[in-house]
Scaffold this active site. Structure first.
Site, PDB file in Angstrom:
ATOM      1  N   HIS A  69      36.246  49.939  85.234  1.00  0.00           N
ATOM      2  CA  HIS A  69      36.857  51.017  85.824  1.00  0.00           C
ATOM      3  C   HIS A  69      38.587  50.671  85.295  1.00  0.00           C
ATOM      4  CE1 HIS A  69      37.389  48.324  88.967  1.00  0.00           C
ATOM      5  NE2 HIS A  69      38.337  48.979  89.504  1.00  0.00           N
ATOM      6  N   HIS A  71      41.250  50.523  87.214  1.00  0.00           N
ATOM      7  CA  HIS A  71      42.544  49.914  87.899  1.00  0.00           C
ATOM      8  C   HIS A  71      43.295  48.671  87.533  1.00  0.00           C
ATOM      9  CE1 HIS A  71      40.851  52.006  91.802  1.00  0.00           C
ATOM     10  NE2 HIS A  71      41.609  52.590  91.239  1.00  0.00           N
ATOM     11  N   ASP A  73      43.747  45.755  87.901  1.00  0.00           N
ATOM     12  CA  ASP A  73      43.479  44.429  87.944  1.00  0.00           C
ATOM     13  C   ASP A  73      42.460  44.190  87.173  1.00  0.00           C
ATOM     14  OD1 ASP A  73      42.448  46.109  90.059  1.00  0.00           O
ATOM     15  OD2 ASP A  73      41.473  44.583  90.932  1.00  0.00           O
ATOM     16  N   HIS A 146      32.855  54.026  93.214  1.00  0.00           N
ATOM     17  CA  HIS A 146      34.315  53.355  93.541  1.00  0.00           C
ATOM     18  C   HIS A 146      35.077  54.605  93.733  1.00  0.00           C
ATOM     19  CE1 HIS A 146      37.101  50.454  94.044  1.00  0.00           C
ATOM     20  NE2 HIS A 146      37.913  50.564  92.840  1.00  0.00           N
ATOM     21  N   ASP A 216      33.936  46.753  91.198  1.00  0.00           N
ATOM     22  CA  ASP A 216      34.166  47.342  92.666  1.00  0.00           C
ATOM     23  C   ASP A 216      33.380  48.562  92.786  1.00  0.00           C
ATOM     24  OD1 ASP A 216      36.368  45.593  91.731  1.00  0.00           O
ATOM     25  OD2 ASP A 216      37.889  46.740  92.150  1.00  0.00           O
TER      26      ASP A 216
END
Length: 312
Positions: A69, A71, A73, A146, A216
Site C-alpha cells: 500500500h 503509506h 513507511d 487496511h 499492514d
C-alpha cells in the site's frame, strides 16, 4: 547420467521490521526473498538500499518490487533504491507492482531519478487474484484489510516432480543412464520393446514452497485461505493483545490475532513484523502469540530465514 534435481535456495531477509515509526533498532518495512539469486522485494521503506548493503543481499538482480500500500513507511525507499542501482550501472528494467494508483507513485518517483537513471521503471497495478509469473514461481496479489487500498502477496513455487524410483525403473528394464533423466523430465521411454511411462516410476508431485506476506492489515478470511499449509506466514503483528481496540481503530493486527489465524490456516511458521515503536521488549508480543501458535518469531532487522523444501 541421471537427472539431478538440486534444491534451490530460498532465503527471506527482513530488511525493515518497524511499525509506522522507525526506531534505532528497526527500519521501515521491507522484506526480500532470494530464490537462488533471483531477488523479489516486498515493500520498500526508507533506507532499504542501505539495509540491502548491510545484509549483503545484492540488488542488481532485483527485477520486481511489490508494494502492499502507499503509506509512506512502505514506499519512501523506492527513489533511493532506484538511484543506487542507477549509480551501479543498472540497465535492466525494474517493475514496481502494487494496488490502485501505483502508476502515479511510480511516475512521481521516476522523475526524481530521471537524470541519473539508464533503465526503465515500469508500473503494474494489481487486483486481488492477479498473478505475476516468473521462472519457476509466481506472485499472487491478495486482498487485505487496511485503512487505504492494500494488497498482500503469496510467493508460490511451482510443484516439483515426485521422487524417482530407480529400483522400479530397473525392474521395468530401463538401464541407468540418459533414459532415467528423460523419465524424470516427464517423457515416456521405450526399452526392450516396452514403453515405460513416467507415472510408473515417479512418485506423486511434491509441493513448492509458499511464503505469504500480508503488509499492514487486520486479520482477514482471504489471508487465512491463502495461507493454508504455507511454509512461512509474515503477518502484521503491530500490537499486543491488550491494545486490541487500538488495533481495530488503526486497521492493524495484534500478535494473538495473527497467531490464531496462523493456527487455523495450518502454517508451518509465523513471523510477526511491523512492530510498533512502543515495544523495545517484544516479550509481550511473543507471549500473546505463543498462547495460540508455537512456531512463531518476532522479526528483527537483518534476520534471515531459510525456507526448506518438503515432500508433502
Amino acid at each position: 547420467p541421471e537427472l539431478e534435481m538440486m534444491p534451490k535456495m530460498l532465503t527471506v531477509t527482513f530488511l525493515g521490521t518497524a511499525g509506522s515509526l522507525p526506531t534505532p533498532e528497526r527500519s521501515p518495512s521491507a522484506v526480500l526473498i532470494n530464490r537462488e539469486g533471483a531477488l523479489v522485494l516486498f515493500d520498500c521503506g526508507e533506507g532499504t538500499q542501505r539495509q540491502m548493503m548491510r545484509a549483503k543481499t545484492g540488488m542488481m538482480s532485483l527485477d520486481y518490487i511489490f508494494i502492499t500500500h502507499h503509506h509512506a513507511d512502505h514506499i519512501l525507499g523506492i527513489p533511493g533504491l532506484l538511484e543506487t542501482m542507477a549509480f551501479q550501472g543498472r540497465k535492466d528494467p525494474v517493475t514496481i507492482a502494487g494496488p490502485v494508483r501505483t502508476a502515479e507513485v511510480v511516475e512521481f518517483f521516476d522523475r526524481l531519478c530521471y537524470y541519473s537513471r539508464k533503465f526503465q521503471v515500469r508500473a503494474l497495478e494489481l487486483l486481488p487474484g492477479d498473478v505475476v509469473r516468473m521462472e519457476g514461481y509466481e506472485v499472487e496479489a491478495l486482498r487485505t484489510s487496511h485503512s487505504i487500498p492494500s494488497l498482500g502477496y503469496v510467493f508460490r513455487e511451482d510443484a516439483r516432480p515426485g521422487r524417482f524410483n530407480r529400483t522400479r525403473a530397473i525392474e521395468l528394464g530401463v538401464p541407468p543412464g540418459p533414459l532415467f533423466g528423460r523419465l524424470q523430465r516427464g517423457e515416456a521411454v521405450e526399452t526392450e520393446g516396452r514403453l515405460v511411462r513416467p507415472e510408473e516410476v515417479m512418485g506423486p508431485p511434491r509441493p513448492g514452497r509458499k511464503v505469504v506476506y500480508t503488509g499492514d492489515t487486520r486479520p482477514a478470511p482471504e489471508i487465512e485461505e491463502a495461507s493454508r499449509d504455507a511454509d512461512l506466514l509474515i503477518h502484521d503483528g503491530s500490537l499486543d493483545d491488550e491494545l486490541a481496540d487500538w488495533a481495530v481503530e488503526t486497521m492493524h493486527s495484534t500478535a494473538g490475532e495473527a497467531a490464531q489465524l496462523a493456527q487455523r490456516a495450518g502454517v508451518r511458521r509465523l513471523v510477526l513484523t511491523h512492530i510498533s515503536s512502543r515495544y523495545s521488549d517484544v516479550g509481550p508480543l511473543l507471549a500473546d502469540a505463543r498462547r495460540h501458535f508455537a512456531e512463531v518469531l518476532v522479526a528483527e532487522d537483518l534476520m534471515k530465514i531459510e525456507v526448506k523444501l518438503r515432500d508433502r
